[in-house]
Enzyme design. Structure first.
Site, PDB file in Angstrom:
ATOM      1  N   ALA A  37      14.948  -2.909   6.558  1.00 51.61           N
ATOM      2  CA  ALA A  37      14.329  -1.682   7.046  1.00 51.61           C
ATOM      3  C   ALA A  37      13.459  -1.939   8.282  1.00 51.61           C
ATOM      4  O   ALA A  37      13.509  -1.177   9.239  1.00 51.61           O
ATOM      5  CB  ALA A  37      13.499  -1.062   5.930  1.00 51.61           C
ATOM      6  N   SER A  39      13.151  -5.225   9.636  1.00 53.95           N
ATOM      7  CA  SER A  39      13.371  -6.611  10.051  1.00 53.95           C
ATOM      8  C   SER A  39      14.776  -6.822  10.583  1.00 53.95           C
ATOM      9  O   SER A  39      15.695  -6.051  10.289  1.00 53.95           O
ATOM     10  CB  SER A  39      13.166  -7.526   8.846  1.00 53.95           C
ATOM     11  OG  SER A  39      14.189  -7.302   7.903  1.00 53.95           O
ATOM     12  N   LYS A  72      13.697 -14.453  10.164  1.00 56.57           N
ATOM     13  CA  LYS A  72      13.540 -13.021   9.860  1.00 56.57           C
ATOM     14  C   LYS A  72      12.364 -12.509  10.680  1.00 56.57           C
ATOM     15  O   LYS A  72      11.237 -12.995  10.530  1.00 56.57           O
ATOM     16  CB  LYS A  72      13.297 -12.854   8.356  1.00 56.57           C
ATOM     17  CG  LYS A  72      13.076 -11.427   7.904  1.00 56.57           C
ATOM     18  CD  LYS A  72      13.181 -11.322   6.385  1.00 56.57           C
ATOM     19  CE  LYS A  72      12.749  -9.980   5.868  1.00 56.57           C
ATOM     20  NZ  LYS A  72      12.956  -9.834   4.428  1.00 56.57           N
ATOM     21  N   ASP A 172      13.943  -6.309  -7.632  1.00 60.09           N
ATOM     22  CA  ASP A 172      15.010  -5.748  -6.794  1.00 60.09           C
ATOM     23  C   ASP A 172      16.230  -6.668  -6.894  1.00 60.09           C
ATOM     24  O   ASP A 172      16.869  -6.976  -5.890  1.00 60.09           O
ATOM     25  CB  ASP A 172      14.528  -5.616  -5.337  1.00 60.09           C
ATOM     26  CG  ASP A 172      15.433  -4.703  -4.499  1.00 60.09           C
ATOM     27  OD1 ASP A 172      16.295  -4.014  -5.086  1.00 60.09           O
ATOM     28  OD2 ASP A 172      15.279  -4.686  -3.267  1.00 60.09           O
TER      29      ASP A 172
HETATM   30  N1  LIG Z   1      17.932 -16.754   4.489  1.00 59.98           N
HETATM   31  C1  LIG Z   1      18.952 -15.995   4.840  1.00 59.98           C
HETATM   32  N2  LIG Z   1      20.152 -16.538   5.130  1.00 59.98           N
HETATM   33  C2  LIG Z   1      21.191 -15.747   5.494  1.00 59.98           C
HETATM   34  N3  LIG Z   1      21.122 -14.411   5.592  1.00 59.98           N
HETATM   35  C3  LIG Z   1      19.963 -13.826   5.317  1.00 59.98           C
HETATM   36  C4  LIG Z   1      18.825 -14.569   4.931  1.00 59.98           C
HETATM   37  N4  LIG Z   1      17.807 -13.719   4.716  1.00 59.98           N
HETATM   38  C5  LIG Z   1      18.280 -12.511   4.953  1.00 59.98           C
HETATM   39  N5  LIG Z   1      19.575 -12.548   5.321  1.00 59.98           N
HETATM   40  C6  LIG Z   1      20.435 -11.403   5.644  1.00 59.98           C
HETATM   41  O1  LIG Z   1      19.631 -10.386   6.187  1.00 59.98           O
HETATM   42  C7  LIG Z   1      19.670  -9.217   5.366  1.00 59.98           C
HETATM   43  C8  LIG Z   1      18.309  -8.567   5.343  1.00 59.98           C
HETATM   44  O2  LIG Z   1      17.370  -9.487   4.819  1.00 59.98           O
HETATM   45  P1  LIG Z   1      16.311  -9.056   3.729  1.00 59.98           P
HETATM   46  O3  LIG Z   1      17.042  -8.414   2.595  1.00 59.98           O
HETATM   47  O4  LIG Z   1      15.420 -10.188   3.436  1.00 59.98           O
HETATM   48  O5  LIG Z   1      15.539  -7.981   4.578  1.00 59.98           O
HETATM   49  P2  LIG Z   1      14.608  -6.844   4.065  1.00 59.98           P
HETATM   50  O6  LIG Z   1      13.856  -6.313   5.221  1.00 59.98           O
HETATM   51  O7  LIG Z   1      13.795  -7.342   2.938  1.00 59.98           O
HETATM   52  O8  LIG Z   1      15.668  -5.829   3.576  1.00 59.98           O
HETATM   53  P3  LIG Z   1      15.422  -4.564   2.692  1.00 59.98           P
HETATM   54  O9  LIG Z   1      15.153  -3.474   3.644  1.00 59.98           O
HETATM   55  O10 LIG Z   1      16.734  -4.467   1.962  1.00 59.98           O
HETATM   56  O11 LIG Z   1      14.290  -4.852   1.772  1.00 59.98           O
HETATM   57  C9  LIG Z   1      20.146  -9.726   4.002  1.00 59.98           C
HETATM   58  O12 LIG Z   1      20.830  -8.719   3.305  1.00 59.98           O
HETATM   59  C10 LIG Z   1      21.073 -10.857   4.390  1.00 59.98           C
HETATM   60  O13 LIG Z   1      22.349 -10.345   4.726  1.00 59.98           O
END
Ligand SMILES: Nc1ncnc2c1ncn2[C@@H]1O[C@H](COP(=O)(O)OP(=O)(O)OP(=O)(O)O)[C@@H](O)[C@H]1O
Length: 400
Positions: A37, A39, A72, A172
């Site tokens: 969302a 990131s 990230k 989650d």
């Molecule tokens: N360590 C990692 N290695 C590879 N891909 C990753 C990694 N971390 C995140 N991703 C990819 O990036 C996407 C988004 O990361 P993440 O779910 O941590 O973000 P978020 O901001 O917490 O998302 P959400 O809005 O779903 O809460 C993941 O669905 C995955 O596809």
């Protein structure tokens, strides 16, 4: 299509991020591997200098024989204050305390007034949802092979047990938040909703997670035990792994309860284990220890057991620890969904993305019914990730 000025702004932002990463010892590539969302996640590389400074990073990357990391980048300037002040610190805390084991590792963090950068262990083989769908396509049969489902589920149970042991509930758990590394090991990620709890039986009230994986007590806006809610999600994940489908498909949280109660499922080898997890009453669910030692989880013995029982003309799932506990705990009440023995449904062949969580309007109406609680809720649609474009190719979630 993006306007020229928007593209130019994005390009400048990216160059700033490249510079900021370089100043902190990482080379940011333009390969975007995911987004949330607030990131974006990029492939990055640790520099030699960084490896010399950061022992945690160096020892892990040396064992992997590469220098790749996932970076990230969270736009803290654009994210709501609730996210930056509450959920992001929780995510960082959870990543730090669950360090090592089968969770994604946080190597380092750097930040400025606009952004926070999390340097994470790279899981290069995508997420479990993609893996299930790709395997289903290859086999021309929905779901993973049972042996693979068992191997992965044991790792998932172990990762969740590790979190619970250090006082973290994930809240989650879903296929999209289970990543696979280059060796095919699972890596639990996205601790954005994770929370710590100090009292074993303390109850929480925040509505977290994706509707398809959310425990009924949360959907019903009850105070809930985070560990038991994680167990429900594990049941949904196991079902998804072995069937290639979600057990309950409904976007609206309030309608989901009805769907759960109506549940009707095909007979599965690990049905008894799924039943033990998908119990409407939280206290009736199997504990993680019981899950880990359930006979379906023990390949050699279970194979022999199944063979012996089958040769005796008895279905091997007809008795189990889980059922004993469940039935004892729930008295005469009949099990929900998968527990309805004998009920069968034809199954569609494709797995829906679980990103039917918090649809616009859906959660909003549900949130209105929530009692005031010390933990305010994360913003509905805006606070959640849009499905990745590569996931949109999957059979969509059912119509609202
Ligand atoms: N360590 C990692 N290695 C590879 N891909 C990753 C990694 N971390 C995140 N991703 C990819 O990036 C996407 C988004 O990361 P993440 O779910 O941590 O973000 P978020 O901001 O917490 O998302 P959400 O809005 O779903 O809460 C993941 O669905 C995955 O596809």
């Amino acid at each position: 299509m993006k306007s020229f000025s928007k593209r130019e702004a994005d390009r400048r932002t990216f160059l700033e991020q490249v510079r900021e990463s370089k100043e902190n010892g990482y080379l940011l590539s333009s390969k975007k591997i995911g987004s949330g969302a607030f990131s974006k996640v990029y492939l990055g590389y640790a520099t030699q200098e960084k490896m010399m400074q950061n022992y945690k990073l160096a020892s892990d990357l040396r064992s992997k024989r590469h220098s790749m990391v996932a970076i990230k980048i969270i736009s803290t300037a654009e994210a709501p204050a609730e996210y930056t002040k509450k959920f992001l610190p929780r995510e960082i805390y959870s990543l730090n305390v669950t360090y090592k084991h089968l969770n994604i590792q946080l190597y380092e963090m750097y930040r400025n007034s606009k952004r926070t950068y999390l340097v994470l262990e790279l899981a290069s083989r995508g997420d479990l949802l993609e893996h299930i769908n790709a395997t289903s396509d290859r086999r021309e049969l929905p779901g993973l092979e049972e042996e693979e489902a068992r191997r992965l589920f044991r790792q998932i149970v172990s990762a969740v047990a590790h979190c619970h042991n250090v006082g973290i509930v994930h809240r989650d758990l879903k296929c999209e938040n289970i990543l696979l590394d280059e060796r095919g090991f699972i890596k639990l990620t996205d601790f954005g909703f994770a929370n710590r709890y100090s009292l074993k039986n303390s109850l929480m009230s925040t509505f977290c997670g994706s509707v398809a994986y959310t425990a009924p007590e949360i959907l019903m806006s009850k105070k809930y035990n985070g560990e038991l809610a994680d167990l429900w999600s594990l049941g949904v994940i196991l079902y998804a792994m072995v069937t290639g489908k979600l057990p309950f498909k409904e976007r609206q949280p309030h309608k989901m309860i009805h769907v759960i109660k109506q549940g009707c499922f095909p007979r599965l080898e690990c049905q008894n284990l799924i039943e033990g997890l998908l119990q409407l009453k939280p206290a009736a669910r199997l504990g993680l220890q019981q899950v880990a030692t359930h006979r379906w989880m023990l390949p050699a013995t279970s194979a022999i057991f199944h063979r012996v029982m089958s040769s005796m003309g008895v279905h091997p799932e007809c008795s189990s620890v889980g059922q004993e506990k469940s039935q004892a705990a729930q008295g005469a009440e009949k099990p929900v969904g998968p527990g309805r023995r004998g009920s069968r449904c034809s199954a569609s062949s494709r797995f829906h993305s679980g990103d039917s969580r918090f649809p616009p309007g859906g959660l909003g109406s549900c949130l209105a019914q929530l009692p005031p609680s010390p933990e305010s809720l994360r913003a509905p649609a805006a606070g959640r990730r849009e499905p990745e474009s590569h996931k949109q190719g999957l059979e969509g979630a059912p119509p609202p």
